[in-house]
Design an enzyme around this catalytic site. Structure first.
Site, PDB file in Angstrom:
ATOM      1  N   ARG A 182      -0.284   9.364  -0.489  1.00  0.00           N
ATOM      2  CA  ARG A 182      -1.401   9.982  -1.218  1.00  0.00           C
ATOM      3  C   ARG A 182      -1.239  11.482  -1.427  1.00  0.00           C
ATOM      4  O   ARG A 182      -1.623  12.008  -2.466  1.00  0.00           O
ATOM      5  CB  ARG A 182      -2.698   9.715  -0.457  1.00  0.00           C
ATOM      6  CG  ARG A 182      -3.080   8.269  -0.534  1.00  0.00           C
ATOM      7  CD  ARG A 182      -4.307   7.964   0.270  1.00  0.00           C
ATOM      8  NE  ARG A 182      -4.598   6.553   0.135  1.00  0.00           N
ATOM      9  CZ  ARG A 182      -5.567   5.931   0.784  1.00  0.00           C
ATOM     10  NH1 ARG A 182      -6.315   6.597   1.653  1.00  0.00           N
ATOM     11  NH2 ARG A 182      -5.772   4.649   0.594  1.00  0.00           N
TER      12      ARG A 182
ATOM     13  N   HIS B 121      -7.546  11.595  -2.171  1.00  0.00           N
ATOM     14  CA  HIS B 121      -7.106  10.298  -2.686  1.00  0.00           C
ATOM     15  C   HIS B 121      -6.819  10.489  -4.173  1.00  0.00           C
ATOM     16  O   HIS B 121      -7.619  11.097  -4.882  1.00  0.00           O
ATOM     17  CB  HIS B 121      -8.227   9.271  -2.480  1.00  0.00           C
ATOM     18  CG  HIS B 121      -7.786   7.856  -2.678  1.00  0.00           C
ATOM     19  ND1 HIS B 121      -7.358   7.378  -3.894  1.00  0.00           N
ATOM     20  CD2 HIS B 121      -7.700   6.816  -1.815  1.00  0.00           C
ATOM     21  CE1 HIS B 121      -7.034   6.093  -3.757  1.00  0.00           C
ATOM     22  NE2 HIS B 121      -7.232   5.737  -2.510  1.00  0.00           N
TER      23      HIS B 121
ATOM     24  N   PHE C 284       0.854  -1.190   0.000  1.00  0.00           N
ATOM     25  CA  PHE C 284       0.000   0.000   0.000  1.00  0.00           C
ATOM     26  C   PHE C 284       0.883   1.232   0.000  1.00  0.00           C
ATOM     27  O   PHE C 284       2.052   1.168   0.408  1.00  0.00           O
ATOM     28  CB  PHE C 284      -0.936  -0.010   1.211  1.00  0.00           C
ATOM     29  CG  PHE C 284      -2.398  -0.005   0.841  1.00  0.00           C
ATOM     30  CD1 PHE C 284      -2.971  -1.053   0.145  1.00  0.00           C
ATOM     31  CD2 PHE C 284      -3.225   1.071   1.191  1.00  0.00           C
ATOM     32  CE1 PHE C 284      -4.312  -1.047  -0.206  1.00  0.00           C
ATOM     33  CE2 PHE C 284      -4.571   1.093   0.848  1.00  0.00           C
ATOM     34  CZ  PHE C 284      -5.126   0.026   0.151  1.00  0.00           C
TER      35      PHE C 284
ATOM     36  N   GLU D 197      -6.531   2.114  -3.721  1.00  0.00           N
ATOM     37  CA  GLU D 197      -5.070   2.071  -3.811  1.00  0.00           C
ATOM     38  C   GLU D 197      -4.583   0.626  -4.004  1.00  0.00           C
ATOM     39  O   GLU D 197      -3.491   0.389  -4.509  1.00  0.00           O
ATOM     40  CB  GLU D 197      -4.503   2.637  -2.499  1.00  0.00           C
ATOM     41  CG  GLU D 197      -3.045   2.948  -2.504  1.00  0.00           C
ATOM     42  CD  GLU D 197      -2.705   3.868  -1.328  1.00  0.00           C
ATOM     43  OE1 GLU D 197      -3.140   5.028  -1.336  1.00  0.00           O
ATOM     44  OE2 GLU D 197      -2.025   3.407  -0.403  1.00  0.00           O
TER      45      GLU D 197
HETATM   46  C1  LIG Z   1     -14.793   4.648  -0.381  1.00  0.00           C
HETATM   47  C2  LIG Z   1     -13.865   4.533   0.803  1.00  0.00           C
HETATM   48  C3  LIG Z   1     -12.915   3.518   0.839  1.00  0.00           C
HETATM   49  C4  LIG Z   1     -12.052   3.419   1.925  1.00  0.00           C
HETATM   50  N1  LIG Z   1     -11.126   2.403   1.933  1.00  0.00           N
HETATM   51  C5  LIG Z   1     -10.322   2.269   3.019  1.00  0.00           C
HETATM   52  C6  LIG Z   1      -9.396   1.181   3.083  1.00  0.00           C
HETATM   53  O1  LIG Z   1      -9.315   0.316   2.199  1.00  0.00           O
HETATM   54  N2  LIG Z   1      -8.600   1.095   4.178  1.00  0.00           N
HETATM   55  C7  LIG Z   1      -8.650   2.003   5.189  1.00  0.00           C
HETATM   56  O2  LIG Z   1      -7.915   1.859   6.166  1.00  0.00           O
HETATM   57  N3  LIG Z   1      -9.542   3.029   5.158  1.00  0.00           N
HETATM   58  C8  LIG Z   1     -10.373   3.171   4.101  1.00  0.00           C
HETATM   59  N4  LIG Z   1     -11.260   4.213   4.068  1.00  0.00           N
HETATM   60  C9  LIG Z   1     -11.422   5.051   5.272  1.00  0.00           C
HETATM   61  C10 LIG Z   1     -12.236   4.297   6.297  1.00  0.00           C
HETATM   62  O3  LIG Z   1     -13.115   3.407   5.659  1.00  0.00           O
HETATM   63  C11 LIG Z   1     -13.051   5.242   7.191  1.00  0.00           C
HETATM   64  O4  LIG Z   1     -12.186   6.197   7.752  1.00  0.00           O
HETATM   65  C12 LIG Z   1     -13.713   4.457   8.309  1.00  0.00           C
HETATM   66  O5  LIG Z   1     -14.463   3.383   7.788  1.00  0.00           O
HETATM   67  C13 LIG Z   1     -14.601   5.329   9.190  1.00  0.00           C
HETATM   68  O6  LIG Z   1     -15.212   4.496  10.145  1.00  0.00           O
HETATM   69  P1  LIG Z   1     -16.000   5.095  11.405  1.00  0.00           P
HETATM   70  O7  LIG Z   1     -16.444   3.941  12.227  1.00  0.00           O
HETATM   71  O8  LIG Z   1     -15.176   6.134  12.034  1.00  0.00           O
HETATM   72  O9  LIG Z   1     -17.248   5.832  10.754  1.00  0.00           O
HETATM   73  P2  LIG Z   1     -18.355   5.362   9.702  1.00  0.00           P
HETATM   74  O10 LIG Z   1     -18.160   3.997   9.192  1.00  0.00           O
HETATM   75  O11 LIG Z   1     -18.467   6.470   8.719  1.00  0.00           O
HETATM   76  O12 LIG Z   1     -19.657   5.319  10.602  1.00  0.00           O
HETATM   77  C14 LIG Z   1     -20.208   6.478  11.174  1.00  0.00           C
HETATM   78  C15 LIG Z   1     -21.431   6.077  11.966  1.00  0.00           C
HETATM   79  O13 LIG Z   1     -21.900   7.194  12.708  1.00  0.00           O
HETATM   80  C16 LIG Z   1     -23.292   7.300  12.598  1.00  0.00           C
HETATM   81  N5  LIG Z   1     -23.649   8.716  12.766  1.00  0.00           N
HETATM   82  C17 LIG Z   1     -23.052   9.807  12.229  1.00  0.00           C
HETATM   83  N6  LIG Z   1     -23.673  10.925  12.639  1.00  0.00           N
HETATM   84  C18 LIG Z   1     -24.678  10.542  13.466  1.00  0.00           C
HETATM   85  C19 LIG Z   1     -25.671  11.232  14.195  1.00  0.00           C
HETATM   86  N7  LIG Z   1     -25.790  12.563  14.154  1.00  0.00           N
HETATM   87  N8  LIG Z   1     -26.537  10.505  14.931  1.00  0.00           N
HETATM   88  C20 LIG Z   1     -26.472   9.156  14.969  1.00  0.00           C
HETATM   89  N9  LIG Z   1     -25.547   8.459  14.286  1.00  0.00           N
HETATM   90  C21 LIG Z   1     -24.665   9.148  13.554  1.00  0.00           C
HETATM   91  C22 LIG Z   1     -23.614   6.740  11.223  1.00  0.00           C
HETATM   92  O14 LIG Z   1     -24.936   6.271  11.190  1.00  0.00           O
HETATM   93  C23 LIG Z   1     -22.601   5.604  11.121  1.00  0.00           C
HETATM   94  O15 LIG Z   1     -23.126   4.431  11.709  1.00  0.00           O
HETATM   95  C24 LIG Z   1     -12.136   4.333   2.988  1.00  0.00           C
HETATM   96  C25 LIG Z   1     -13.095   5.331   2.965  1.00  0.00           C
HETATM   97  C26 LIG Z   1     -13.929   5.451   1.868  1.00  0.00           C
HETATM   98  C27 LIG Z   1     -14.909   6.590   1.849  1.00  0.00           C
END
Ligand SMILES: Cc1cc2nc3c(=O)[nH]c(=O)nc-3n(C[C@H](O)[C@H](O)[C@H](O)COP(=O)(O)OP(=O)(O)OC[C@H]3O[C@@H](n4cnc5c(N)ncnc54)[C@H](O)[C@@H]3O)c2cc1C
Length: 580
Positions: free
Chosen positions: A286, A233, A117, A246
């Site tokens: 990146r 990205h 990566f 990636e």
């Molecule tokens: C397309 C894409 C591909 C990616 N690929 C990779 C990868 O291969 N490897 C890597 O390491 N990272 C990757 N990333 C980054 C990584 O996936 C994210 O940073 C990570 O998944 C975020 O997880 P999280 O649990 O913080 O939030 P999220 O998965 O975004 O979850 C947020 C949660 O909060 C809840 N929420 C938000 N606001 C409120 C509110 N006001 N009230 C109630 N609930 C709320 C939502 O309902 C949701 O359940 C990628 C990101 C994207 C966009």
């Protein structure tokens, strides 16, 4: 108003929130835990992650290598105590995921497979084909569901943190089905609400990534840390912004300009051969790859598409069998959303907003400066990622720091059993009244949500894109303040209670405007270039003045920006070297 009471409330059902829920269920079964999520957990953005999750597993690797790659990737802005804790706990977390049923891709002999990566010296990215996030979120959700005492508030939207005498003791949330506002009291609250990509017009992020948790904690008095560091990205599809992982470059894909030339060799990322080489060319970090695109574009060496200029990501030499086995989702996305089959044609790609390195200021246990309030995942800034995150560190961050935040929240909840119930109920009733007065009963408003959101998107893109300078940042300060002011005059067409998505969009926009202002002010005041924050008027890194985290504090007027030292343990600041 209905009042609910728990010991620990987790806001967010993505990777970080679910990992926290499992930790509480497993290690603290006596605690009454609730998970509140504005979407059904499997629709959280984690599901969209493609490329994989980093952790040391192979004999040629070491924790020090992973730590050093992360430190240099962060342009020395990551806190090294957090990075050391992260790399140490990462392998155990990934093995735990395996035991919970995550279908990691394997070598023919059964060992876990890893792919290279960007910015990593050694292959250490575990993956499940190119649907890693989907499989990880599924594994976490099915495991979290085992704990029958956990209460799920699916499709409830948090609007406010309840804070009394400086201690966080719950939230208010709208139950989307009925439109009712509820008070959910708790001895500890963990925010796992994800990122803020929707501040920008062109992003890989799902529509729900609207900075809610960052705004909630900012309003409660917690600083937002390092908000100027936004990751582009390098390979999104023009127009839609859909990500081409990636992993495609990790598995051998190359980037070429309109003449078929591998232009990254002109930007300090090394000679193209022998290929592949780690930390070089397409496997550089990146920030550097996205910056190279801007220069290539300025030289007129990009291709034209109906959605702006692009370069080509060429996978053809990998062959159909390898693409189908390791990158089936990339093929599906390119076919469906760009009309290109990467087996036969190169994919047009361009840089796109992807990830927030900054977020809610926490310590390495996820604790904020407001007692009882914790944060983990993309909404938090621990700080692991500094000025530039390395791909595949984020999914692992959800596990390591989701678990840590849960452990700290459990401790806090146990030590602070009392809640100021009457005062909290009063605050919750006030919040219900505010929502009704500001949005539902309001007469005569003229501003439209979509107009304000579009203007905010443009201000962010103009002022805090891949390259910034004082000339565009300074005028952005009054522009964003004016948008906040205009928001007070917003009007809704839908005043009904059940599933009022227009109301939710309005509150999300209000959250985003606050966070946008913090980001622009932080960027304006950081007069140096580091990682993803490149100022053309201050092109050098300035460790003397700015080897510090930016801290944006909310005030009644513009945010106040302060600074906090970076934790350096073993790796003193040095030059970032790639391509050697
Ligand atoms: C397309 C894409 C591909 C990616 N690929 C990779 C990868 O291969 N490897 C890597 O390491 N990272 C990757 N990333 C980054 C990584 O996936 C994210 O940073 C990570 O998944 C975020 O997880 P999280 O649990 O913080 O939030 P999220 O998965 O975004 O979850 C947020 C949660 O909060 C809840 N929420 C938000 N606001 C409120 C509110 N006001 N009230 C109630 N609930 C709320 C939502 O309902 C949701 O359940 C990628 C990101 C994207 C966009």
């Amino acid at each position: 108003m209905e009042i609910h009471e728990h010991d620990v409330v987790i806001v967010g059902g993505g990777g970080a929130g679910l990992r926290a829920a499992i930790e509480l269920g497993e290690a603290h079964p006596h605690l009454r835990v609730a998970v509140v999520s504005k979407v059904y957990p499997m629709r959280s953005h984690t599901v969209a992650a493609e490329g994989g999750s980093a952790a040391v597993i192979k004999p040629n690797d070491s924790l020090d290598h992973h730590a050093y790659d992360t430190v240099s990737g962060s342009d020395w802005l990551g806190d090294q105590d957090a990075i050391e804790a992260f790399v140490k706990e990462a392998p155990g977390e990934m093995i735990r995921m395996d035991h919970w049923g995550c279908p990691w891709s394997r070598e023919p002999d059964g060992h876990v497979a890893v792919r290279p990566f960007g910015g990593m010296t050694i292959e250490r990215t575990w993956y499940a084909a190119d649907k890693s996030g989907f499989h990880m979120l599924h594994t976490l959700f099915q495991t979290a569901l085992k704990f029958q005492a956990t209460k799920w508030y699916h499709e409830w939207f948090a609007t406010k943190l309840l804070v009394d005498e400086g201690r966080c003791q719950g939230i208010t949330a709208i139950e989307l089905l009925t439109g009712q506002v509820h008070a959910i009291l708790a001895k500890a609250v963990i925010l796992c609400t994800g990122g803020m990509g929707r501040l920008y017009p062109y992003t890989t992020n799902g529509a729900i990534k609207t900075a809610d948790g960052m705004a909630l904690s900012y309003r409660a008095g917690v600083a937002l840390k390092d908000m100027e560091f936004v990751q582009y990205h390098p390979t999104g599809l023009p127009g839609s912004g859909i990500l081409i992982t990636e992993g495609a470059r990790g598995d051998g894909g190359i980037l070429v300009n309109k003449d078929g030339y591998r232009y990254l060799q002109d930007y300090g990322l090394g000679p193209p051969d022998p290929w592949p080489r780690l930390r070089a060319m397409e496997l550089g970090p990146r920030d550097r790859l996205s910056q190279a695109f801007v220069h290539e574009d300025a030289k007129g060496r990009t291709i034209q598409t109906p959605f702006g200029t692009a370069v080509h990501l060429d996978l053809r030499h990998l062959g159909e069998a390898k693409i189908n086995k390791k990158l089936p989702f990339v093929r599906e996305l390119a076919k469906n959303y760009a009309g290109i089959d990467p087996v036969h044609d190169p994919i047009p790609v361009r840089p796109v907003v992807h990830y927030a390195m900054g977020g809610i200021d926490t310590d390495i246990h996820g604790a904020t400066t407001v007692p009882g309030l914790f944060a983990a995942g993309e909404c938090a800034c621990i700080s692991l990622n500094g000025a530039n995150r390395l791909g595949s560190n984020s999914l692992t961050e959800l596990l390591v720091f989701g678990r840590r935040a849960a452990a700290a929240a459990a401790r806090f909840a146990t030590e602070h059993p009392k809640l100021a119930k009457e005062l909290l109920k009063k605050q919750a009733a006030d919040e219900e009244g505010r929502i009704a007065a500001q949005f539902i009963r309001k007469q005569g408003g003229k501003e439209r949500i979509a107009t304000l959101r579009r203007e905010m998107n443009l201000v962010m893109e103009e002022s805090t894109g891949i390259y910034r300078d004082g000339k565009t940042l300074e005028p952005a300060l009054p522009k964003i303040a004016a948008l906040k002011e205009r928001f007070r005059n917003v009007t809704l067409d839908d005043r009904t209670a059940p599933f009022n998505t227009e109301l939710i969009s309005a509150i999300e926009l209000e959250f985003m405007l606050e966070v946008a202002e913090a980001a622009i002010h932080s960027a304006f005041q950081r007069k140096e270039s580091r990682g993803s924050h490149q100022r053309t008027d201050f092109p050098k890194r300035d460790d003397q003045t700015f080897l510090k985290h930016s801290m944006a504090y909310r005030t009644d007027g513009a945010p106040r920006i302060g600074y906090k030292d970076v934790v350096i343990t073993r790796w003193p600041p040095a030059e970032r070297v790639y391509g050697k």
